[in-house]
Design an enzyme around this catalytic site. Structure first.
Site, short mmCIF file in Angstrom:
data_model
loop_
_atom_site.label_atom_id
_atom_site.label_comp_id
_atom_site.label_asym_id
_atom_site.label_seq_id
_atom_site.Cartn_x
_atom_site.Cartn_y
_atom_site.Cartn_z
N LYS A 187 -2.62 -2.57 -7.82
CA LYS A 187 -2.94 -2.91 -9.22
C LYS A 187 -2.41 -4.28 -9.57
CE LYS A 187 -4.37 -1.37 -13.28
NZ LYS A 187 -5.08 -2.67 -13.38
N LYS A 229 -2.73 -8.87 -6.83
CA LYS A 229 -3.04 -9.93 -7.78
C LYS A 229 -4.26 -10.69 -7.31
CE LYS A 229 -1.10 -11.63 -11.53
NZ LYS A 229 -0.24 -10.78 -12.39
N HIS A 235 0.82 -1.22 0.00
CA HIS A 235 0.00 0.00 0.00
C HIS A 235 0.85 1.27 0.00
CE1 HIS A 235 -3.55 -2.41 1.88
NE2 HIS A 235 -3.50 -2.53 0.58
N HIS A 236 2.14 1.15 -0.35
CA HIS A 236 2.97 2.37 -0.33
C HIS A 236 2.48 3.38 -1.34
CE1 HIS A 236 4.73 0.42 -3.82
NE2 HIS A 236 5.31 1.56 -4.14
N SER A 283 -2.29 -0.10 -18.69
CA SER A 283 -3.41 -0.05 -17.72
C SER A 283 -3.41 1.29 -17.00
CB SER A 283 -3.26 -1.16 -16.67
OG SER A 283 -3.77 -2.38 -17.14
N LYS A 333 7.35 -4.47 -10.24
CA LYS A 333 7.19 -4.13 -11.66
C LYS A 333 6.73 -2.67 -11.82
CE LYS A 333 4.76 -7.32 -13.61
NZ LYS A 333 3.71 -8.15 -14.25
N ASP A 389 7.98 3.07 -13.11
CA ASP A 389 7.40 4.31 -12.60
C ASP A 389 5.90 4.43 -12.84
OD1 ASP A 389 9.67 5.42 -11.42
OD2 ASP A 389 10.41 6.14 -13.35
N1 GLU Z 1 -1.73 -9.04 -15.47
C1 GLU Z 1 -0.78 -8.12 -15.99
C2 GLU Z 1 0.55 -8.27 -15.27
O1 GLU Z 1 0.86 -9.29 -14.71
C3 GLU Z 1 -1.30 -6.70 -16.03
C4 GLU Z 1 -1.68 -6.11 -14.73
C5 GLU Z 1 -2.43 -4.77 -14.84
O2 GLU Z 1 -2.56 -4.25 -15.92
O3 GLU Z 1 -2.83 -4.28 -13.80
O4 GLU Z 1 1.37 -7.39 -15.30
#
Ligand code: GLU
Length: 467
Positions: A69, A105, A63-64, A360, A93, A98
């Protein structure tokens, strides 16, 4: 392998890199840990009236930054450990490229092929409902996306469920990878594969690194093998071929094939659709099983399926000089060491497959701003370019045809802006981690982790611990 501990593998890679960071153990521990883990179970009424219990998870790793996402996958290999590992990879990632999100997940433990479309819709909507109840979804809290075996259709169901049960002017931003008419963005479907291509191309354009590997400079004429022809593998292969590389091998669930003269991707896709298999395609040689092709001759190997594919059994036989990790966690820690000792350049997942989440991010921005990229400026840009071209005509004897005028003066629309933002992101991040690699004499995976640790650690230093 049932004893495979994916989250532990991710943390091992984290620990290796953390040795080069300036942060103390406590802070590093806070970066590493999963903040929220949610195990959901609910009943599904199948089309035949029987009841089945479905297991799903959503993990918010860090949560930083908010929202968190990460994708939602459908697979029988989904479990708590896997979801935690994948959520952690999302945190790192996002930091590497950035993208201002924490990592998350989700996964539902099902074999998609065993359910009807109606059943899949019920599962997805019920899972979303469970996420809403616990505030595990929302434009500012946690934003899912597609992952293995999910796509725009599932994201559309998620948005629709969210919108029915909440009242939020920004509801479109609760999920990304949606169909374009539902607030999705052009270029999202191909984004992960396209990012994989940009990343590998950037690596191949580094003279010093190619000399070290004994490879020619540039992507053209390099050979590659891809594992998985899903959304990521297919698009990565497509752009690699457009960039001049030659696809010589393919691995899929049903088996693997090789042809040193090159394999036609589009024809192979059609062949597989018609016959249900890649086996028997044109002049290709069928190998003894579905992973055997990973050990064949090629310059670049692109695992684009699931985790734990390059392991200590096959790593000693892998011949590729460059491993482009399009999947999440395809290389075990042992395999990584073996491949590294053999001199391979491993371009790690937590950088290389970041194209998906990057686009995204653009989609989320579009949803929050309620306007398509390029909508305001496209025509103004065209008008300016036309004025310049007209001045050129007036001061020279060059006149432009209508077709030339239209082509030269075209302003950037949504797709062009997304694509250029993605290209820039992948190039900048590659050079950032490659420079760190050289500075600390580490490998690219350690460099990507170190880069992420530095960016996240600084945030924790500034915010302190609450309360
Ligand atoms: N599922 C993709 C990943 O592993 C995309 C995640 C996203 O767009 O939030 O990076």
């Amino acid at each position: 392998m049932s004893d495979y501990k994916f989250f532990e593998q991710v943390n091992k890679a984290f620990d290796n890199a953390a040795q080069h960071s300036r942060f103390d153990k406590g802070l590093l521990g806070q970066i590493k840990i999963c903040n929220n883990v949610y195990h959901i179970t609910f009943p599904l009424e199948r089309d035949d009236g029987t009841i089945e219990v479905i297991h799903g998870w959503r993990v918010e790793h860090s949560h930083h930054k908010l929202p968190t996402k990460g994708g939602i996958r459908f697979s029988m290999s989904v479990n708590e450990d896997e979801t935690m590992a994948l959520a952690a990879l999302m945190t790192y990632k996002c930091a590497v490229v950035d993208v201002p999100f924490g990592g998350a997940k989700g996964g539902i433990k099902i074999d998609k092929s065993k359910y009807s479309d109606r059943e899949l819709e019920r599962i997805t909507r019920r899972y979303t409902y469970e996420l809403i109840k616990k505030d595990f979804i929302g434009p500012g809290s946690d934003v899912p996306a597609p992952d293995y075996a999910t796509g725009a259709r599932e994201m559309g169901w998620i948005l629709d469920t969210y919108r029915q049960l909440t009242s939020n002017i920004n509801s479109e931003a609760c999920v990304t990878g949606k169909p374009v008419p539902m607030g999705g963005i052009r270029g999202r479907t191909e984004a992960t594969g396209r990012g994989v291509y940009f990343g590998i191309r950037e690596a191949c354009e580094n003279k010093e690194d190619m000399d070290e590997l004994g490879l020619e400079l540039g992507l053209p004429d390099k050979t590659f093998i891809v594992q998985g022809l899903g959304n990521v593998g297919y698009h990565a292969a497509k752009y690699m071929i457009e960039g001049g590389a030659k696809m010589v091998g393919v691995a899929e669930i049903e088996g693997s094939i090789y042809d040193s003269d090159g394999i036609d991707l589009e024809q192979l896709m059609t062949f597989r659709q018609e016959t249900g298999s890649i086996i028997g395609f044109e002049n290709t040689k069928e190998l003894k099983n579905n992973t055997a092709v990973l050990e064949e001759e090629c310059d670049i190997l692109i695992p684009a399926a699931l985790e734990n594919q390059l392991n200590e059994e096959n790593a000693p036989n892998i011949k590729a000089k460059i491993i482009g990790e399009a999947a999440n966690g395809p290389t075990t820690a042992r395999a990584h060491t073996i491949l590294k000792e053999k001199g391979a350049l491993i371009i790690p997942d937590n950088y290389l497959n970041a194209g998906g989440v990057t686009v995204s991010y653009f989609e989320w921005l579009k949803n929050l701003s309620h306007v398509r990229f390029g909508r305001l400026e496209k025509r103004a840009e065209e008008t300016s370019y036309k004025k310049i071209l007209t001045v050129i005509e007036n001061i020279s004897d060059r006149t432009f045809t209508d077709e030339e005028m239209a082509r030269l003066a075209s302003g950037a629309g949504e797709y062009e802006l997304v694509d250029s933002g993605l290209e820039e992101t992948m190039i900048v991040a590659y050079n950032e981690i490659n420079n760190l690699r050289k500075k600390h004499d580490i490998d690219l995976r350690e460099a990507a982790f170190l880069n992420a640790i530095e960016k996240i650690g600084v945030i924790y230093e500034h915010m302190g611990i609450f309360p």
